[in-house]
Design a protein around this motif. Structure first.
Motif, PDB file in Angstrom:
ATOM      1  N   LYS A 115       7.377   0.482   9.858  1.00 42.64           N
ATOM      2  CA  LYS A 115       7.549   0.089   8.453  1.00 42.64           C
ATOM      3  C   LYS A 115       7.111  -1.349   8.239  1.00 42.64           C
ATOM      4  O   LYS A 115       6.413  -1.675   7.274  1.00 42.64           O
ATOM      5  CB  LYS A 115       9.017   0.236   8.043  1.00 42.64           C
ATOM      6  CG  LYS A 115       9.494   1.680   8.033  1.00 42.64           C
ATOM      7  CD  LYS A 115      10.973   1.780   7.727  1.00 42.64           C
ATOM      8  CE  LYS A 115      11.429   3.232   7.894  1.00 42.64           C
ATOM      9  NZ  LYS A 115      12.882   3.368   7.794  1.00 42.64           N
ATOM     10  N   VAL A 142       3.338  -1.735   8.267  1.00 41.57           N
ATOM     11  CA  VAL A 142       2.741  -1.320   6.988  1.00 41.57           C
ATOM     12  C   VAL A 142       2.983  -2.398   5.929  1.00 41.57           C
ATOM     13  O   VAL A 142       2.065  -2.813   5.225  1.00 41.57           O
ATOM     14  CB  VAL A 142       3.357   0.029   6.523  1.00 41.57           C
ATOM     15  CG1 VAL A 142       2.884   0.372   5.116  1.00 41.57           C
ATOM     16  CG2 VAL A 142       2.994   1.141   7.497  1.00 41.57           C
ATOM     17  N   ALA A 143       4.217  -2.879   5.855  1.00 40.68           N
ATOM     18  CA  ALA A 143       4.559  -3.875   4.838  1.00 40.68           C
ATOM     19  C   ALA A 143       3.750  -5.160   5.032  1.00 40.68           C
ATOM     20  O   ALA A 143       3.260  -5.754   4.066  1.00 40.68           O
ATOM     21  CB  ALA A 143       6.056  -4.177   4.889  1.00 40.68           C
ATOM     22  N   LYS A 175       0.246  -4.628   3.836  1.00 40.62           N
ATOM     23  CA  LYS A 175       0.086  -4.479   2.388  1.00 40.62           C
ATOM     24  C   LYS A 175       0.473  -5.732   1.608  1.00 40.62           C
ATOM     25  O   LYS A 175      -0.189  -6.130   0.674  1.00 40.62           O
ATOM     26  CB  LYS A 175       0.930  -3.295   1.900  1.00 40.62           C
ATOM     27  CG  LYS A 175       0.380  -1.955   2.357  1.00 40.62           C
ATOM     28  CD  LYS A 175       0.890  -0.866   1.421  1.00 40.62           C
ATOM     29  CE  LYS A 175       0.283   0.487   1.724  1.00 40.62           C
ATOM     30  NZ  LYS A 175      -1.160   0.571   1.519  1.00 40.62           N
ATOM     31  N   PHE A 228       9.536  -2.586   1.462  1.00 39.87           N
ATOM     32  CA  PHE A 228       9.005  -1.314   1.951  1.00 39.87           C
ATOM     33  C   PHE A 228       9.847  -0.147   1.420  1.00 39.87           C
ATOM     34  O   PHE A 228       9.325   0.844   0.924  1.00 39.87           O
ATOM     35  CB  PHE A 228       8.973  -1.278   3.487  1.00 39.87           C
ATOM     36  CG  PHE A 228       8.496   0.037   4.039  1.00 39.87           C
ATOM     37  CD1 PHE A 228       7.152   0.264   4.296  1.00 39.87           C
ATOM     38  CD2 PHE A 228       9.394   1.087   4.251  1.00 39.87           C
ATOM     39  CE1 PHE A 228       6.709   1.496   4.768  1.00 39.87           C
ATOM     40  CE2 PHE A 228       8.954   2.321   4.716  1.00 39.87           C
ATOM     41  CZ  PHE A 228       7.611   2.516   4.981  1.00 39.87           C
ATOM     42  N   GLU A 261       9.352   0.443  -2.306  1.00 40.66           N
ATOM     43  CA  GLU A 261       8.057   1.055  -2.626  1.00 40.66           C
ATOM     44  C   GLU A 261       7.995   2.501  -2.133  1.00 40.66           C
ATOM     45  O   GLU A 261       7.389   3.361  -2.755  1.00 40.66           O
ATOM     46  CB  GLU A 261       6.911   0.239  -2.001  1.00 40.66           C
ATOM     47  CG  GLU A 261       6.916  -1.231  -2.391  1.00 40.66           C
ATOM     48  CD  GLU A 261       6.023  -1.545  -3.599  1.00 40.66           C
ATOM     49  OE1 GLU A 261       5.293  -0.647  -4.042  1.00 40.66           O
ATOM     50  OE2 GLU A 261       6.084  -2.707  -4.071  1.00 40.66           O
ATOM     51  N   ALA A 262       8.662   2.726  -0.966  1.00 41.60           N
ATOM     52  CA  ALA A 262       8.601   4.072  -0.388  1.00 41.60           C
ATOM     53  C   ALA A 262       9.354   5.087  -1.247  1.00 41.60           C
ATOM     54  O   ALA A 262       9.080   6.280  -1.183  1.00 41.60           O
ATOM     55  CB  ALA A 262       9.154   4.066   1.029  1.00 41.60           C
ATOM     56  N   ASP A 320       6.627   5.989  -3.450  1.00 37.55           N
ATOM     57  CA  ASP A 320       5.461   6.531  -2.763  1.00 37.55           C
ATOM     58  C   ASP A 320       5.811   6.965  -1.339  1.00 37.55           C
ATOM     59  O   ASP A 320       5.674   6.196  -0.385  1.00 37.55           O
ATOM     60  CB  ASP A 320       4.370   5.434  -2.747  1.00 37.55           C
ATOM     61  CG  ASP A 320       3.128   5.890  -2.015  1.00 37.55           C
ATOM     62  OD1 ASP A 320       3.039   7.097  -1.672  1.00 37.55           O
ATOM     63  OD2 ASP A 320       2.251   5.034  -1.768  1.00 37.55           O
ATOM     64  N   LEU A 377       4.130   6.307   2.233  1.00 34.50           N
ATOM     65  CA  LEU A 377       4.315   5.097   3.047  1.00 34.50           C
ATOM     66  C   LEU A 377       5.114   5.401   4.319  1.00 34.50           C
ATOM     67  O   LEU A 377       4.852   4.840   5.381  1.00 34.50           O
ATOM     68  CB  LEU A 377       5.040   4.019   2.233  1.00 34.50           C
ATOM     69  CG  LEU A 377       4.222   3.329   1.138  1.00 34.50           C
ATOM     70  CD1 LEU A 377       5.124   2.451   0.279  1.00 34.50           C
ATOM     71  CD2 LEU A 377       3.092   2.501   1.741  1.00 34.50           C
ATOM     72  N   GLU A 378       6.081   6.290   4.182  1.00 36.56           N
ATOM     73  CA  GLU A 378       6.904   6.657   5.344  1.00 36.56           C
ATOM     74  C   GLU A 378       6.032   7.274   6.438  1.00 36.56           C
ATOM     75  O   GLU A 378       6.217   6.987   7.618  1.00 36.56           O
ATOM     76  CB  GLU A 378       8.008   7.653   4.937  1.00 36.56           C
ATOM     77  CG  GLU A 378       9.029   7.098   3.964  1.00 36.56           C
ATOM     78  CD  GLU A 378      10.161   6.311   4.646  1.00 36.56           C
ATOM     79  OE1 GLU A 378      10.128   6.166   5.883  1.00 36.56           O
ATOM     80  OE2 GLU A 378      11.057   5.836   3.915  1.00 36.56           O
ATOM     81  N   MET A 391       2.868   6.784   6.902  1.00 37.53           N
ATOM     82  CA  MET A 391       2.049   5.716   7.488  1.00 37.53           C
ATOM     83  C   MET A 391       2.851   4.954   8.545  1.00 37.53           C
ATOM     84  O   MET A 391       2.367   4.635   9.627  1.00 37.53           O
ATOM     85  CB  MET A 391       1.596   4.734   6.407  1.00 37.53           C
ATOM     86  CG  MET A 391       0.473   5.268   5.543  1.00 37.53           C
ATOM     87  SD  MET A 391       0.183   4.167   4.141  1.00 37.53           S
ATOM     88  CE  MET A 391      -0.626   2.809   4.973  1.00 37.53           C
TER      89      MET A 391
END
Ligand code: ARG
Length: 569
Positions: A174, A177-178, A181, A205, A208-209, A212, A215-216, A218
């Motif tokens: 996580k 990814v964060a 981004k 994260f 936003e997750a 969306d 994202l999880e 990813m």
């Protein structure tokens, strides 16, 4: 066997003999200390237990037993009395206790230490998570675990203090990814509080997750890459996060005066070889089943339902999970410290079920004997105003702020000792209750100089020391007078070894904490009713010796709780 066990045995035998005389077959005699020392030194409930059998009432039976006992008083017993519904209380002669006081003066900071136990105990505590806040839960674990380790060490055990850092798991997916981004690690490192920035990203994260869910997925992929060792880049980010977090944790440990022997993170146990070892052992014992693509351990059935819910060992994507790493850790610990190592996990009560599942799995594997796995659970910390201190969703109380506030408040008592007093307040508040209980964060109570608090205990010791300094300046030499009739202080002082032993056996620092509160009350009473250092008083050397013994026992006890005695207060 220590001295108090000898006299308990003698007393038991005397009571048993009387009971047999009265027609009780194989009497079972229990002896304990009455809650209030003014009732006596030991107490027995025998009359309450056997009155029905003898068709009488407890009080009448107690009277009869006492009558018999008085014909041949057990050794050292000065008086016997009845209390409450039929308890028999025994008061021992002061001489018996005074005789042991010399040992306190002679042994000093070693008084109460035992060398009997030689086994290795690994105490795992603190265990914060990398790139996440050090929560008040971790603070509790640190304080309680450290005290337990101190107590067991004093009881002779060979102690390994291990900080099981949470440095592995999907949270790094996580975070990666964060960072990609919305963040920049170079900037974050330069910022005032890198951890706060990382936590903010982690919180973002999750926000936003919610909108969306992709994202999880990813994040899961990123973690898989990390665990398989297939991405030097993610690995680098991860290493940086560890470095930043550890720096912050070290600051906290330094303030608390806590040190570890090992700080092995979960990542160490997440290598393909270690995970393979866990899987092999489980498969070897036929304990693992596939369930919806995951590898799972099922527990024994009791009637229709299972003893515990199943425990996932490997997820569908093949990555390890918290439990896999715990099993690997215990394999490693057994190899390193031997199969007879005892492992204590000091972890919040929200993980009670998890640790039952973990230990049950290890039990099915035949990894340990009864008593070698211990979960010391601690309750939540609540604010006095109500509500719990939460760390999810960014609603965080930062530990450093908490510590700062404690030091500020303690500074109002005395600037010079502010840090030591603040730590005593925080620690004692955690240690004075049985640890599964929730604790309440009430600054006034924690800082109180008159009751149930760390500063109060410190103050009683500081006071004793100032009297001792005065006695010294007057040339008074502390000397025990065996003939002296004193109060209850000596009676409590010589219980210290027994209290430490019991706190260790039960893994409960609060047993020691309550004892110290009682002891301080007795001393303060003694202090209020006596002029201790007085050249003209022939009892002064004795009173000074008692004061010295108090100082030794209190400082030893506080030391085991991780609390220092300041020079001044
Ligand atoms: N890092 C975990 C947490 O913060 C605690 C680890 C406890 N120890 C263990 N062996 N699982 O919740």
């Amino acid at each position: 066997m220590n001295k108090s066990q000898d006299i308990i045995q003698n007393l038991k035998t005397s009571i048993e003999q009387v009971a047999i005389k009265m027609g009780i077959e194989n009497p079972e005699v229990h002896i304990e200390h009455p809650d209030d020392i003014s009732y006596g030194d030991f107490s027995s409930n025998i009359a309450l237990i056997y009155s029905k059998q003898l068709k009488t009432n407890p009080k009448a039976l107690a009277e009869k037993i006492i009558e018999e006992l008085k014909k041949e008083m057990p050794e050292n017993v000065e008086s016997v009395s009845i209390a409450g519904p039929g308890f028999i209380n025994f008061r021992f002669a002061s001489k018996y206790f005074l005789n042991q006081l010399d040992k306190i003066l002679k042994n000093g900071n070693k008084y109460g230490r035992s060398l009997e136990n030689k086994k290795t105990v690994l105490v795992e505590y603190s265990s914060p998570n990398i790139a996440k806040p050090f929560t008040v839960g971790h603070l509790r674990s640190t304080i309680i675990g450290d005290a337990i380790a101190n107590i067991l060490n004093f009881s002779g055990y060979n102690i390994v203090r291990d900080n099981h850092l949470g440095d592995w798991g999907t949270q790094f997916g996580k975070l990666t990814v964060a960072l990609e981004k919305w963040g920049n690690l170079v900037e974050i490192e330069k910022s005032e509080s890198p951890i706060k920035e990382l936590v903010a990203l982690y919180v973002r994260f999750h926000e936003e997750a919610e909108k969306d869910p992709a994202l999880e997925d990813m994040a899961r992929e990123k973690f898989q890459l990390l665990e398989e060792g297939n991405s030097p880049e993610i690995r680098k980010t991860w290493e940086k996060c560890i470095e930043l977090s550890k720096k912050e944790f070290e600051r906290i440990y330094e303030q608390l005066g806590v040190k570890f022997d090992t700080q092995i993170g979960e990542s160490f146990y997440a290598t393909p070889e270690m995970i393979e070892k866990v899987m092999q052992e489980l498969v070897g014992k036929n304990l693992i089943k596939e369930s919806e693509g995951a590898q799972v351990v099922f527990f024994e059935k009791i009637g229709e339902s299972e003893k515990y819910p199943p425990l996932i060992i490997k997820k569908t994507d093949g990555t390890s999970i918290y439990a896999t790493r715990d099993l690997a850790a215990d394999i490693y610990r057994k190899e390193k410290y031997g199969n007879d190592v005892t492992i204590i996990n000091e972890v919040g009560s929200e993980q009670i079920l998890y640790f039952r599942q973990l230990y049950e799995t290890e039990k099915m594997m035949g990894w340990f004997q009864e008593g070698q796995r211990v979960h010391i659970a601690h309750g939540l910390l609540r604010l006095k105003e109500g509500g719990k201190i939460s760390t999810r969703k960014g609603n965080v109380i930062w530990l450093e702020d908490l510590i700062r506030e404690a030091v500020e408040r303690a500074g109002k008592i005395n600037q010079e000792s502010a840090h030591e007093v603040a730590m005593a307040a925080l620690k004692f508040n955690d240690l004075k209750r049985d640890s599964p209980q929730d604790i309440i964060f009430d600054w006034d109570e924690m800082m109180s100089m008159t009751g149930d608090s760390g500063p109060y205990l410190q103050y009683s010791c500081v006071r004793a020391r100032s009297v001792l300094a005065k006695a010294e300046s007057l040339g008074i030499n502390p000397t025990i007078n065996i003939e002296s009739k004193t109060e209850n202080l000596e009676r409590l002082l010589v219980r210290f070894p027994e209290v430490v032993e019991r706190a260790g056996i039960e893994y409960k620092a609060n047993i020691l904490a309550s004892y110290l509160i009682n002891l301080a009350a007795q001393f303060n009473n003694f202090y209020a009713n006596n002029i201790i250092a007085d050249e003209k008083d022939p009892e002064s050397p004795h009173k000074t010796a008692l004061t010295k013994a108090f100082d030794i026992v209190m400082a030893n006890g506080l030391g085991l709780l991780g609390i220092k005695v300041p020079k001044r207060m």
